[in-house]
Design an enzyme around this catalytic site. Structure first.
Site, PDB file in Angstrom:
ATOM      1  N   GLU A 129       1.547  -0.327  -3.512  1.00  0.00           N
ATOM      2  CA  GLU A 129       1.095   0.906  -4.178  1.00  0.00           C
ATOM      3  C   GLU A 129       2.065   1.340  -5.280  1.00  0.00           C
ATOM      4  O   GLU A 129       1.662   1.794  -6.353  1.00  0.00           O
ATOM      5  CB  GLU A 129       0.964   2.026  -3.138  1.00  0.00           C
ATOM      6  CG  GLU A 129       0.491   3.351  -3.706  1.00  0.00           C
ATOM      7  CD  GLU A 129      -0.924   3.276  -4.242  1.00  0.00           C
ATOM      8  OE1 GLU A 129      -1.852   3.005  -3.466  1.00  0.00           O
ATOM      9  OE2 GLU A 129      -1.102   3.478  -5.462  1.00  0.00           O
ATOM     10  N   VAL A 132       2.039   0.323  -9.305  1.00  0.00           N
ATOM     11  CA  VAL A 132       1.182   0.884 -10.366  1.00  0.00           C
ATOM     12  C   VAL A 132       1.167   2.408 -10.261  1.00  0.00           C
ATOM     13  O   VAL A 132       0.802   2.961  -9.222  1.00  0.00           O
ATOM     14  CB  VAL A 132      -0.271   0.347 -10.257  1.00  0.00           C
ATOM     15  CG1 VAL A 132      -1.143   0.931 -11.363  1.00  0.00           C
ATOM     16  CG2 VAL A 132      -0.291  -1.175 -10.295  1.00  0.00           C
ATOM     17  N   GLY A 187      16.462   6.603 -15.317  1.00  0.00           N
ATOM     18  CA  GLY A 187      16.020   5.601 -14.331  1.00  0.00           C
ATOM     19  C   GLY A 187      14.557   5.226 -14.492  1.00  0.00           C
ATOM     20  O   GLY A 187      13.953   4.686 -13.563  1.00  0.00           O
ATOM     21  N   ASP A 201       5.053  -4.159 -19.285  1.00  0.00           N
ATOM     22  CA  ASP A 201       4.979  -3.460 -17.996  1.00  0.00           C
ATOM     23  C   ASP A 201       3.577  -2.862 -17.791  1.00  0.00           C
ATOM     24  O   ASP A 201       2.993  -2.970 -16.708  1.00  0.00           O
ATOM     25  CB  ASP A 201       6.055  -2.361 -17.969  1.00  0.00           C
ATOM     26  CG  ASP A 201       6.036  -1.559 -16.683  1.00  0.00           C
ATOM     27  OD1 ASP A 201       6.483  -2.083 -15.654  1.00  0.00           O
ATOM     28  OD2 ASP A 201       5.552  -0.417 -16.715  1.00  0.00           O
ATOM     29  N   LYS A 205       0.640  -3.856 -14.883  1.00  0.00           N
ATOM     30  CA  LYS A 205      -0.067  -2.876 -14.048  1.00  0.00           C
ATOM     31  C   LYS A 205      -1.575  -2.940 -14.289  1.00  0.00           C
ATOM     32  O   LYS A 205      -2.378  -2.861 -13.355  1.00  0.00           O
ATOM     33  CB  LYS A 205       0.479  -1.470 -14.329  1.00  0.00           C
ATOM     34  CG  LYS A 205       1.947  -1.319 -13.892  1.00  0.00           C
ATOM     35  CD  LYS A 205       2.612  -0.085 -14.486  1.00  0.00           C
ATOM     36  CE  LYS A 205       4.053   0.071 -14.003  1.00  0.00           C
ATOM     37  NZ  LYS A 205       4.808   1.094 -14.744  1.00  0.00           N
ATOM     38  N   GLY A 302      10.746   6.545 -11.761  1.00  0.00           N
ATOM     39  CA  GLY A 302      11.883   7.308 -11.239  1.00  0.00           C
ATOM     40  C   GLY A 302      12.041   7.135  -9.742  1.00  0.00           C
ATOM     41  O   GLY A 302      11.113   6.708  -9.036  1.00  0.00           O
TER      42      GLY A 302
HETATM   43  N1  HSE Z   1       9.635   1.082 -16.322  1.00  0.00           N
HETATM   44  C1  HSE Z   1       8.512   1.634 -15.624  1.00  0.00           C
HETATM   45  C2  HSE Z   1       8.037   2.849 -16.405  1.00  0.00           C
HETATM   46  C3  HSE Z   1       8.911   2.036 -14.229  1.00  0.00           C
HETATM   47  O1  HSE Z   1       8.717   3.295 -17.343  1.00  0.00           O
HETATM   48  O2  HSE Z   1       6.959   3.341 -16.100  1.00  0.00           O
HETATM   49  C4  HSE Z   1       7.756   2.307 -13.318  1.00  0.00           C
HETATM   50  O3  HSE Z   1       6.991   1.166 -13.091  1.00  0.00           O
END
Ligand code: HSE
Length: 436
Positions: A129, A132, A187, A201, A205, A302
């Site tokens: 979970e 995504v 983070g 990224d 997803k 985060g």
């Molecule tokens: N690097 C990703 C973002 C982290 O900034 O959404 C969460 O998957």
């Protein structure tokens, strides 16, 4: 009371969040579950760092086998990220009879199919979970709450880093690099932030969401992917003047024989709900034939939100243990036998409205030549703006088109680029209206 024993791989940002929940919220977790939950062991390359947590009851190790092969661990939580060695560790853990929970979207997007097959053979569960939408339970919604529907489309703001950058560029006029550094400090960003800003990224997803929505296979390599690194403050301002905001969207649509999957900066009307999603927030809009439009919103990145989704997966698996995981909803929302290898719609066949920004020499006849080419390719214009000249001799022309095929638009743009009066690279942005 029976106890579910957890082993953690990776004590980075999310790993610390998961340890924190398991330690600080143990009472509520056990009340929800009716079983005990223990973080038994955590593995990291460096176990000397102070993580700001009371880990005295947790065994710390640098030996990964002490987690993935250990007899006293039931569920491993993989929070290393990336393709390798995460894939090998997860495969070994499954081989050794462990259930797996991961926040690793890259792993699921690229190796999910083989890992699900392996897990099915060992009666092991894989929870993902957190891969995504960070803390938003959007996969659970697709898998369970929306199971009655043929899903028609999924639109998502799926990368917290990009949404944070675009928001700060718009509201505070800050340069791209400075805002990216802030997102890294908070983070949100990947170890390699080009995965964030170049859309990879989001594509990881989206490929997972599309396969879960339409019962198809995960085809990450076939997602058309563009990032936000070429967006300038001028583009954001032009979009604003025209009544739009620029968002990095992941878009998946069902067609009769195809799945449409694309990730790119998108012009979204101010009135649309997705345009209101700011900072590191994510949102996913899922539409089904009976439920119509639904929207899921929350922190997309985060420590705490991502850890929240990880621990929810641990509870789902812990609840059915020690019985078979066959009673859990199928990981990809369809029974394995019914999933289909649907082809991805070629980008040339996608239909959109477009925003096109060209830099042209300020001389007679330029506009006429550009619009003649557009007309030849049956592209009709909704608006055309010529901006004032700044420092350079070239001036920007911004055009909005009516709906056309991407193939037509690309063919017209390559001819326009061969005109002697057009300079530099054009910027092409696709527009999505959501009925607004
Ligand atoms: N690097 C990703 C973002 C982290 O900034 O959404 C969460 O998957």
């Amino acid at each position: 009371m029976s106890v579910v024993r957890i082993g953690l791989l990776g004590l980075g940002t999310i790993g610390v969040g998961v340890a924190r929940i398991l330690l600080e919220n143990r009472a509520i977790l056990e009340r929800r579950l009716g079983k005990g939950v223990r973080l038994v062991r955590a593995c990291d390359l460096d176990i000397t760092i102070d993580r700001g947590l009371d880990l005295k009851d947790v065994e710390l190790t640098t030996d990964v086998d002490a987690v993935i092969k250990a007899d006293d661990i039931d569920v491993i939580v993989e929070l290393i990220g990336g393709y390798e060695p995460a894939r090998s560790f997860v495969a070994t853990a499954i081989e050794n009879g462990k259930h797996v929970v991961t926040a690793n979207k890259a792993l699921i997007a690229r190796h999910g199919e083989e890992l699900f097959a392996q897990a099915a053979g060992k009666d092991a569960a894989i929870g993902f979970e957190a891969a995504v939408g960070g803390g938003i339970p959007c996969l659970k919604a697709l898998r369970e709450g929306l199971a009655a529907n043929n899903i028609q489309s999924v639109y998502g703001i799926l990368n917290g880093t990009c949404n944070y950058i675009l928001t700060k560029m718009e509201h505070e006029g800050l340069p791209f690099d400075e805002v990216l550094k802030q997102a890294q400090k908070l983070g949100y960003a990947e170890a390699d932030p080009t995965f964030d800003v170049e859309g990879v990224d989001t594509a990881h997803k989206l490929s997972i969401l599309a396969a879960m929505a339409f019962g198809s296979e995960i085809r990450f390599d076939e997602v058309h992917t563009e990032g936000i690194s070429r967006i300038t403050p001028d583009d954001i301002e032009s979009a604003r003047e025209l009544g739009y905001r620029i968002k990095l969207l992941g878009i998946a649509k069902a067609h009769a024989e195809h799945v449409e999957m694309r990730v790119h900066p998108t012009m979204v009307p101010h009135a649309a709900q997705l345009a209101q999603v700011s900072d590191s927030y994510n949102a996913v809009q899922i539409s089904g034939d009976f439920v119509e439009h639904t929207m899921y919103f929350g922190r997309g990145a985060g420590e705490k939100p991502t850890a929240s989704a990880v621990v929810a997966d641990v509870l789902d698996i812990a609840r059915v243990m020690p019985d078979s995981v066959a009673s859990l909803a199928p990981p990809m929302a369809f029974s394995q036998a019914s999933r289909k290898p649907l082809a991805t719609l070629p980008m040339a066949d996608v239909e959109c409205e477009y925003y096109l920004r060209l830099m042209v020499q300020d001389q007679p006849g330029v506009l006429a030549s550009v619009t003649e080419i557009l007309a030849h390719h049956r592209i009709s214009l909704e608006a055309l703006i010529q901006k004032e000249r700044h420092q350079t001799k070239a001036v920007p022309i911004v055009m909005l088109t009516h709906t056309t095929l991407e193939g037509n638009l690309q063919a017209a743009v390559s001819r326009i680029m061969r005109l002697g009066s057009v300079e530099g690279e054009p910027l092409i942005l696709r527009i999505e209206r959501f009925g607004a």
